[in-house]
Design a protein around this motif. Structure first.
Motif, mmCIF file in Angstrom:
data_model
loop_
_atom_site.group_PDB
_atom_site.id
_atom_site.type_symbol
_atom_site.label_atom_id
_atom_site.label_comp_id
_atom_site.label_asym_id
_atom_site.label_seq_id
_atom_site.Cartn_x
_atom_site.Cartn_y
_atom_site.Cartn_z
ATOM 1 N N LYS A 247 6.876 -2.391 12.625
ATOM 2 C CA LYS A 247 5.585 -2.850 13.178
ATOM 3 C C LYS A 247 5.546 -4.368 13.313
ATOM 4 O O LYS A 247 4.571 -5.016 12.924
ATOM 5 N N ASP B 135 11.325 -5.880 7.603
ATOM 6 C CA ASP B 135 11.345 -4.885 6.528
ATOM 7 C C ASP B 135 12.555 -5.128 5.633
ATOM 8 O O ASP B 135 12.404 -5.343 4.435
ATOM 9 N N MET C 285 5.537 -4.669 0.807
ATOM 10 C CA MET C 285 4.291 -4.900 1.518
ATOM 11 C C MET C 285 3.117 -4.371 0.699
ATOM 12 O O MET C 285 3.289 -3.466 -0.140
ATOM 13 N N ASP D 100 1.057 -2.325 1.415
ATOM 14 C CA ASP D 100 0.930 -0.865 1.606
ATOM 15 C C ASP D 100 1.388 -0.079 0.376
ATOM 16 O O ASP D 100 0.883 0.998 0.083
ATOM 17 N N TRP E 137 0.870 -0.629 -2.605
ATOM 18 C CA TRP E 137 -0.151 -0.574 -3.657
ATOM 19 C C TRP E 137 -1.211 0.505 -3.373
ATOM 20 O O TRP E 137 -2.085 0.746 -4.160
ATOM 21 N N PHE E 138 -1.129 1.085 -2.147
ATOM 22 C CA PHE E 138 -2.101 2.113 -1.781
ATOM 23 C C PHE E 138 -1.367 3.447 -1.758
ATOM 24 O O PHE E 138 -0.704 3.790 -0.785
ATOM 25 N N LEU F 5 -2.665 6.223 1.694
ATOM 26 C CA LEU F 5 -3.076 5.165 2.642
ATOM 27 C C LEU F 5 -4.536 5.289 3.078
ATOM 28 O O LEU F 5 -5.143 4.304 3.480
ATOM 29 N N LYS F 6 -5.092 6.509 2.950
ATOM 30 C CA LYS F 6 -6.487 6.674 3.392
ATOM 31 C C LYS F 6 -7.471 6.175 2.337
ATOM 32 O O LYS F 6 -8.546 5.688 2.658
ATOM 33 N N LYS G 132 -8.940 3.679 -0.610
ATOM 34 C CA LYS G 132 -8.898 2.221 -0.735
ATOM 35 C C LYS G 132 -8.440 1.809 -2.136
ATOM 36 O O LYS G 132 -8.431 0.638 -2.468
ATOM 37 N N ARG H 285 -2.938 -6.111 0.505
ATOM 38 C CA ARG H 285 -3.553 -5.619 1.754
ATOM 39 C C ARG H 285 -2.458 -4.977 2.587
ATOM 40 O O ARG H 285 -1.284 -5.359 2.470
ATOM 41 N N LEU H 286 -2.841 -4.027 3.441
ATOM 42 C CA LEU H 286 -1.848 -3.401 4.311
ATOM 43 C C LEU H 286 -1.212 -4.493 5.161
ATOM 44 O O LEU H 286 -1.908 -5.358 5.692
ATOM 45 N N GLY H 287 0.110 -4.494 5.244
ATOM 46 C CA GLY H 287 0.808 -5.463 6.090
ATOM 47 C C GLY H 287 0.940 -6.849 5.461
ATOM 48 O O GLY H 287 1.430 -7.771 6.105
#
Ligand code: ADP
Ligand code: MG
Length: 361
Positions: A206, A210, A306, A308, A310-311, A314-315, A317, A343-345
């Protein structure tokens, strides 16, 4: 010496660690009190790069200046030259912070870049045909990690996207079929001596790096071409410091993508794998020390960590600390940048894996 560093992100953090090993001190100028470098810098001036009072305070504390980001106003770098050397110079940073200037500079050296249109005025828009190949619109300034970029399929698309990003100067690049993405990191000192690290092979997701492998798997012909373009660019700019050049390989055609006037994400391997890291090199050039050795002791790969990660789901929070046990294997280093909010990204850290052929038998 006391190094004045513009920017306190993760690149700054790693540069300060290198500076401390050489017994230098670092004062950071950053707009964020809690920036990653704040935890270890010797002094922090919180303020905007264009705030003259803050710049003065920062400058009075420092003997020499460098950057960890290209997004510094050229006027601020010019202002600092009356206090000490600025490496890389305002002129070099000004080329690298503007995709239009950068592309002009590179193509004037006779080095290939991918097909593109510049979009600065309404007149420029008229030159763009109705039938566009799949393209990418990029803001000329302030883009990073794929930000400020929009995929474009039609001219109507283009006009809408330009409006959405506020009609700022842009480039419209043809989307290339990428066989490989490659980069090279070079270092040039104030006497004009140049050293370089092995070419790295990069994989993006994206629009964000990576993984990066050094050395990359590249044919000798392409490697030679990269070296010869890179030397031309760094000498042509009369550059001082660490410079990264990103390349696109499309089939067997090589194009320069962009320049970064600072240590680069595709060179984090050099901390564990090289005799002298890219961060130490930036410190050495800033403080007029001789260049270090770029010899790679082991092949090495980095993978960005990234936000990401940490989540868990992904849906949701909910932030969940990753299970670091999964990564703790021999030869792997986990490097976190101390950012409080995943945060994502968002780049939160990276893993480095070194590969050794040697055994002790
Ligand atoms: P950034 O400043 O965000 O690194 P880049 O111009 O390097 O911006 O673009 C990020 C990534 O997007 C590239 O590494 C590549 O993977 C992809 N990309 C950018 N431009 C092109 C292009 N013209 N053709 C194909 N892929 C591209
Ligand atoms: Mg890039």
């Amino acid at each position: 010496m006391n190094i004045g560093l513009l920017g306190g992100g993760q690149l700054g953090l790693m540069m300060i660690e290198a500076a401390h090993k050489l017994k230098h001190k670092v004062t950071v100028l950053d707009s964020e009190q809690n920036c990653p470098a704040s935890k270890i810098c010797d002094d922090l001036v919180v303020g905007d790069y264009s705030d003259k009072d803050k710049l003065k305070l920062f400058a009075e504390n420092s003997d020499t200046f460098t950057v960890e980001t290209e997004n510094v106003p050229v006027e601020s770098l010019n202002f600092l030259t009356s206090y000490g050397p600025v490496r890389p110079s305002a002129d070099c940073v000004s080329i690298c912070q503007d995709r239009i200037k950068e592309k002009n500079f590179i193509s004037n050296l006779g080095i290939p870049i991918g097909p593109y249109y510049k979009i600065e005025t309404k007149l420029d828009l008229k030159k763009i045909p109705e039938n566009l190949p799949p393209s990418i619109l990029k803001t000329a300034k302030f883009g990073y990690d794929g930000k400020g970029q929009v995929d474009i399929k039609t001219k109507k698309n283009l006009l809408e996207a330009l409006y959405d990003i506020g009609n700022v100067p842009c480039v419209l690049e043809k989307k290339l079929e990428l066989t490989k993405e490659l980069s090279i990191i070079l270092v040039r000192d104030f006497s004009g001596k140049v050293v370089s690290y092995p070419v790295a092979e990069n994989y993006h997701k994206k629009g964000i790096l990576d993984t990066s492998m050094m050395p990359g798997n590249v044919s000798p012909v392409i490697k030679d071409q990269i070296f010869s373009y890179a030397i031309k660019i760094i000498q042509g700019m009369n550059y001082c410091g660490v410079l990264c050049i990103e390349f696109f390989l499309s089939g067997n055609q090589l194009f320069v993508n962009e320049l970064a006037p600072r240590p680069h994400n595709s060179g984090h391997q050099t901390i564990e794998a090289s005799i002298c890291s890219q961060f130490e090199q930036q410190v050495r050039v800033s403080t007029s020390m001789s260049l270090g050795s770029t010899i790679l002791k082991y092949p090495a790969k980095i993978k960005n960590l990234m936000g990401d990660l940490w989540f868990e789901d992904l849906k949701s929070k909910k932030i969940v600390e990753p299970n670091w046990e999964l990564y703790k294997k021999s030869g792997v280093t986990i490097y976190l940048y101390g950012k409080n909010t995943p945060r994502l990204g968002r780049k939160m850290g990276h893993l480095t894996e070194i590969f050794s052929d040697h055994t002790n038998d």
